[in-house]
Write a protein that holds these residues in place. Structure first.
Motif, PDB file in Angstrom:
ATOM      1  N   LYS A  79       0.843  -1.193   0.000  1.00  0.00           N
ATOM      2  CA  LYS A  79       0.000   0.000   0.000  1.00  0.00           C
ATOM      3  C   LYS A  79       0.883   1.249   0.000  1.00  0.00           C
ATOM      4  O   LYS A  79       2.009   1.224   0.491  1.00  0.00           O
ATOM      5  CB  LYS A  79      -0.898   0.033   1.234  1.00  0.00           C
ATOM      6  CG  LYS A  79      -1.844  -1.159   1.325  1.00  0.00           C
ATOM      7  CD  LYS A  79      -2.691  -1.075   2.565  1.00  0.00           C
ATOM      8  CE  LYS A  79      -3.570  -2.297   2.732  1.00  0.00           C
ATOM      9  NZ  LYS A  79      -4.501  -2.556   1.680  1.00  0.00           N
ATOM     10  N   VAL A  80       0.361   2.333  -0.544  1.00  0.00           N
ATOM     11  CA  VAL A  80       1.009   3.637  -0.434  1.00  0.00           C
ATOM     12  C   VAL A  80       0.633   4.168   0.943  1.00  0.00           C
ATOM     13  O   VAL A  80      -0.546   4.183   1.312  1.00  0.00           O
ATOM     14  CB  VAL A  80       0.528   4.600  -1.544  1.00  0.00           C
ATOM     15  CG1 VAL A  80       1.117   5.987  -1.347  1.00  0.00           C
ATOM     16  CG2 VAL A  80       0.885   4.047  -2.921  1.00  0.00           C
ATOM     17  N   TYR A 107      -8.885   9.842  -1.498  1.00  0.00           N
ATOM     18  CA  TYR A 107      -8.364   8.472  -1.429  1.00  0.00           C
ATOM     19  C   TYR A 107      -8.925   7.625  -0.289  1.00  0.00           C
ATOM     20  O   TYR A 107      -8.514   6.475  -0.128  1.00  0.00           O
ATOM     21  CB  TYR A 107      -6.835   8.501  -1.322  1.00  0.00           C
ATOM     22  CG  TYR A 107      -6.180   8.926  -2.612  1.00  0.00           C
ATOM     23  CD1 TYR A 107      -6.071   8.034  -3.675  1.00  0.00           C
ATOM     24  CD2 TYR A 107      -5.688  10.207  -2.778  1.00  0.00           C
ATOM     25  CE1 TYR A 107      -5.481   8.402  -4.873  1.00  0.00           C
ATOM     26  CE2 TYR A 107      -5.097  10.593  -3.971  1.00  0.00           C
ATOM     27  CZ  TYR A 107      -4.991   9.694  -5.010  1.00  0.00           C
ATOM     28  OH  TYR A 107      -4.412  10.069  -6.197  1.00  0.00           O
ATOM     29  N   LYS A 108      -9.853   8.136   0.498  1.00  0.00           N
ATOM     30  CA  LYS A 108     -10.298   7.403   1.684  1.00  0.00           C
ATOM     31  C   LYS A 108     -10.938   6.057   1.366  1.00  0.00           C
ATOM     32  O   LYS A 108     -10.897   5.148   2.187  1.00  0.00           O
ATOM     33  CB  LYS A 108     -11.226   8.252   2.549  1.00  0.00           C
ATOM     34  CG  LYS A 108     -12.595   8.512   1.965  1.00  0.00           C
ATOM     35  CD  LYS A 108     -13.413   9.369   2.904  1.00  0.00           C
ATOM     36  CE  LYS A 108     -14.782   9.660   2.325  1.00  0.00           C
ATOM     37  NZ  LYS A 108     -15.531  10.542   3.210  1.00  0.00           N
ATOM     38  N   SER A 109     -11.502   5.901   0.188  1.00  0.00           N
ATOM     39  CA  SER A 109     -12.111   4.627  -0.186  1.00  0.00           C
ATOM     40  C   SER A 109     -11.161   3.741  -0.987  1.00  0.00           C
ATOM     41  O   SER A 109     -11.537   2.649  -1.404  1.00  0.00           O
ATOM     42  CB  SER A 109     -13.371   4.882  -1.021  1.00  0.00           C
ATOM     43  OG  SER A 109     -14.303   5.614  -0.258  1.00  0.00           O
ATOM     44  N   ASP A 110      -9.953   4.214  -1.203  1.00  0.00           N
ATOM     45  CA  ASP A 110      -8.971   3.474  -1.997  1.00  0.00           C
ATOM     46  C   ASP A 110      -8.184   2.543  -1.073  1.00  0.00           C
ATOM     47  O   ASP A 110      -7.448   3.003  -0.209  1.00  0.00           O
ATOM     48  CB  ASP A 110      -8.040   4.465  -2.692  1.00  0.00           C
ATOM     49  CG  ASP A 110      -7.160   3.819  -3.735  1.00  0.00           C
ATOM     50  OD1 ASP A 110      -6.732   2.663  -3.529  1.00  0.00           O
ATOM     51  OD2 ASP A 110      -6.882   4.480  -4.746  1.00  0.00           O
ATOM     52  N   LYS A 111      -8.324   1.240  -1.275  1.00  0.00           N
ATOM     53  CA  LYS A 111      -7.660   0.271  -0.399  1.00  0.00           C
ATOM     54  C   LYS A 111      -6.141   0.261  -0.566  1.00  0.00           C
ATOM     55  O   LYS A 111      -5.434  -0.313   0.265  1.00  0.00           O
ATOM     56  CB  LYS A 111      -8.227  -1.129  -0.643  1.00  0.00           C
ATOM     57  CG  LYS A 111      -8.002  -1.660  -2.042  1.00  0.00           C
ATOM     58  CD  LYS A 111      -8.572  -3.045  -2.209  1.00  0.00           C
ATOM     59  CE  LYS A 111      -8.458  -3.608  -3.596  1.00  0.00           C
ATOM     60  NZ  LYS A 111      -7.289  -3.347  -4.357  1.00  0.00           N
ATOM     61  N   ASP A 112      -5.625   0.929  -1.597  1.00  0.00           N
ATOM     62  CA  ASP A 112      -4.181   0.947  -1.843  1.00  0.00           C
ATOM     63  C   ASP A 112      -3.471   2.148  -1.218  1.00  0.00           C
ATOM     64  O   ASP A 112      -2.257   2.278  -1.346  1.00  0.00           O
ATOM     65  CB  ASP A 112      -3.898   0.924  -3.351  1.00  0.00           C
ATOM     66  CG  ASP A 112      -4.276  -0.405  -3.980  1.00  0.00           C
ATOM     67  OD1 ASP A 112      -4.141  -1.447  -3.303  1.00  0.00           O
ATOM     68  OD2 ASP A 112      -4.723  -0.396  -5.146  1.00  0.00           O
ATOM     69  N   ILE A 187       1.024  10.616  -6.114  1.00  0.00           N
ATOM     70  CA  ILE A 187       0.371   9.504  -5.420  1.00  0.00           C
ATOM     71  C   ILE A 187      -0.119   8.471  -6.436  1.00  0.00           C
ATOM     72  O   ILE A 187       0.024   7.259  -6.226  1.00  0.00           O
ATOM     73  CB  ILE A 187      -0.799  10.004  -4.531  1.00  0.00           C
ATOM     74  CG1 ILE A 187      -0.275  10.891  -3.384  1.00  0.00           C
ATOM     75  CG2 ILE A 187      -1.614   8.836  -3.977  1.00  0.00           C
ATOM     76  CD1 ILE A 187       0.561  10.199  -2.345  1.00  0.00           C
ATOM     77  N   GLU A 188      -0.675   8.929  -7.534  1.00  0.00           N
ATOM     78  CA  GLU A 188      -1.152   8.011  -8.576  1.00  0.00           C
ATOM     79  C   GLU A 188       0.005   7.184  -9.151  1.00  0.00           C
ATOM     80  O   GLU A 188      -0.141   5.989  -9.393  1.00  0.00           O
ATOM     81  CB  GLU A 188      -1.860   8.777  -9.701  1.00  0.00           C
ATOM     82  CG  GLU A 188      -3.235   9.281  -9.317  1.00  0.00           C
ATOM     83  CD  GLU A 188      -4.208   8.163  -8.992  1.00  0.00           C
ATOM     84  OE1 GLU A 188      -4.249   7.155  -9.710  1.00  0.00           O
ATOM     85  OE2 GLU A 188      -4.945   8.308  -7.987  1.00  0.00           O
ATOM     86  N   GLN A 189       1.152   7.814  -9.358  1.00  0.00           N
ATOM     87  CA  GLN A 189       2.326   7.082  -9.860  1.00  0.00           C
ATOM     88  C   GLN A 189       2.740   6.002  -8.865  1.00  0.00           C
ATOM     89  O   GLN A 189       3.057   4.885  -9.263  1.00  0.00           O
ATOM     90  CB  GLN A 189       3.487   8.032 -10.122  1.00  0.00           C
ATOM     91  CG  GLN A 189       3.296   8.937 -11.304  1.00  0.00           C
ATOM     92  CD  GLN A 189       4.377  10.000 -11.403  1.00  0.00           C
ATOM     93  OE1 GLN A 189       5.239  10.143 -10.534  1.00  0.00           O
ATOM     94  NE2 GLN A 189       4.332  10.776 -12.476  1.00  0.00           N
ATOM     95  N   LEU A 190       2.730   6.333  -7.591  1.00  0.00           N
ATOM     96  CA  LEU A 190       3.094   5.350  -6.568  1.00  0.00           C
ATOM     97  C   LEU A 190       2.080   4.212  -6.521  1.00  0.00           C
ATOM     98  O   LEU A 190       2.457   3.043  -6.358  1.00  0.00           O
ATOM     99  CB  LEU A 190       3.191   6.016  -5.186  1.00  0.00           C
ATOM    100  CG  LEU A 190       4.303   7.023  -4.996  1.00  0.00           C
ATOM    101  CD1 LEU A 190       4.264   7.599  -3.588  1.00  0.00           C
ATOM    102  CD2 LEU A 190       5.665   6.442  -5.305  1.00  0.00           C
ATOM    103  N   LYS A 191       0.809   4.525  -6.682  1.00  0.00           N
ATOM    104  CA  LYS A 191      -0.225   3.498  -6.686  1.00  0.00           C
ATOM    105  C   LYS A 191      -0.048   2.536  -7.857  1.00  0.00           C
ATOM    106  O   LYS A 191      -0.324   1.345  -7.734  1.00  0.00           O
ATOM    107  CB  LYS A 191      -1.611   4.146  -6.824  1.00  0.00           C
ATOM    108  CG  LYS A 191      -2.258   4.554  -5.544  1.00  0.00           C
ATOM    109  CD  LYS A 191      -3.626   5.107  -5.801  1.00  0.00           C
ATOM    110  CE  LYS A 191      -4.459   4.152  -6.601  1.00  0.00           C
ATOM    111  NZ  LYS A 191      -5.793   4.618  -6.954  1.00  0.00           N
ATOM    112  N   ASN A 192       0.393   3.062  -8.984  1.00  0.00           N
ATOM    113  CA  ASN A 192       0.490   2.247 -10.206  1.00  0.00           C
ATOM    114  C   ASN A 192       1.794   1.480 -10.332  1.00  0.00           C
ATOM    115  O   ASN A 192       1.967   0.725 -11.290  1.00  0.00           O
ATOM    116  CB  ASN A 192       0.272   3.134 -11.434  1.00  0.00           C
ATOM    117  CG  ASN A 192      -1.141   3.691 -11.463  1.00  0.00           C
ATOM    118  OD1 ASN A 192      -2.075   3.031 -11.030  1.00  0.00           O
ATOM    119  ND2 ASN A 192      -1.289   4.908 -11.947  1.00  0.00           N
TER     120      ASN A 192
END
Length: 195
Positions: A79-80, A107-112, A187-192
Motif C-alpha cells: 500500500k502507499v 483516497y479514503k475509499s482506496d484500499k491501496d 500519489i497516482e504514480q506510486l499506486k500504479n
C-alpha cells in the motif's frame, strides 16, 4: 491628543496589531499560510525514486488510535502510506491540514492508500476534538514504538510517503499543499507501481 490620532498613527497601530496577532495566535498564522498555499507557495517537492533504492524495514514501527488499535507499518506492505506528524499548537501543521483532508477525501475509499495522522503530543482526545471541529475525517494516531530518526527528526509538520514496496518516496518537514495536482499525480504514480 489629536496629534496622536493622525491617519498615519492609526494605520501604523493597525499594522502592529495585525503583526502581533499573526505572531502570537496560531490559527491566525495558519490562516495566513493557507492563503499563501492557495496562491502557489509551499508546493511539495516530489521526485522519482532512484533506481535500485532498497525498501525500508517498516516492521515494528507502530501507531495506536484512540480505541487502542495498533497499526504496524510492516503489515501495510503493498500500500502507499501517507504519514503526517503534526500538533494542534503548530501553525504550519494547521495550515496544511485542509489540503491533507482534501487529499484524504479523494483516497479514503482506496484500499491501496493509507493515511496515518500522528499527533506528536500523543493527546488523542485533543487531536480528535480538533479534527471533529473542522469536520476532518482523517484517522488520528499516537506513536506506539520507536520511530527511526531517518524518518522523523522531530520537526513539525513532517510528512512521509512510502511506496508499495516500503521505500521512502517523500520525506519533508514544513507545510505544503498536498491537494495540488502535482502531488495527486505523484500519489497516482506510486499506486500504479508494480511490486
Amino acid at each position: 491628543m489629536r496629534e496622536m490620532m493622525t491617519k498615519k498613527n492609526i494605520i501604523n497601530a493597525v499594522f502592529i496589531a495585525l503583526f502581533l496577532i499573526i505572531l502570537f495566535v496560531p490559527s491566525a498564522k495558519a490562516f495566513l499560510m493557507q492563503g499563501l498555499m492557495e496562491i502557489g507557495l509551499f508546493k511539495p517537492r516530489t521526485e522519482p525514486i532512484a533506481a535500485g533504492t532498497p525498501p525500508a524495514d517498516l516492521s515494528g514501527i507502530k501507531f495506536e488510535d484512540k480505541s487502542g488499535k495498533t497499526v504496524d507499518l510492516g503489515s501495510l506492505k503493498g500500500k502507499v502510506i501517507f504519514i503526517n506528524f503534526w500538533a494542534t499548537w503548530c501553525p504550519p501543521c494547521l495550515a496544511e491540514m485542509p489540503s491533507i483532508n482534501k487529499l484524504y477525501e479523494q483516497y479514503k475509499s482506496d484500499k491501496d492508500v493509507v493515511f496515518i495522522m500522528v499527533d506528536a503530543d500523543s493527546n488523542l482526545a485533543k487531536a480528535q476534538k480538533y479534527m471533529d471541529s473542522r469536520s476532518y475525517g482523517m484517522p488520528v494516531y499516537s506513536v506506539a514504538s520507536n520511530i527511526p530518526e531517518n524518518l522523523f527528526k522531530g520537526a513539525l509538520p513532517t510528512t512521509i510517503v512510502f511506496d508499495k514496496q516500503g521505500r521512502i518516496s517523500y520525506n519533508e518537514s514544513g507545510a505544503a499543499n498536498y491537494a495540488s495536482s502535482k502531488f495527486i499525480e505523484f500519489i497516482e504514480q506510486l499506486k500504479n507501481l508494480k511490486i
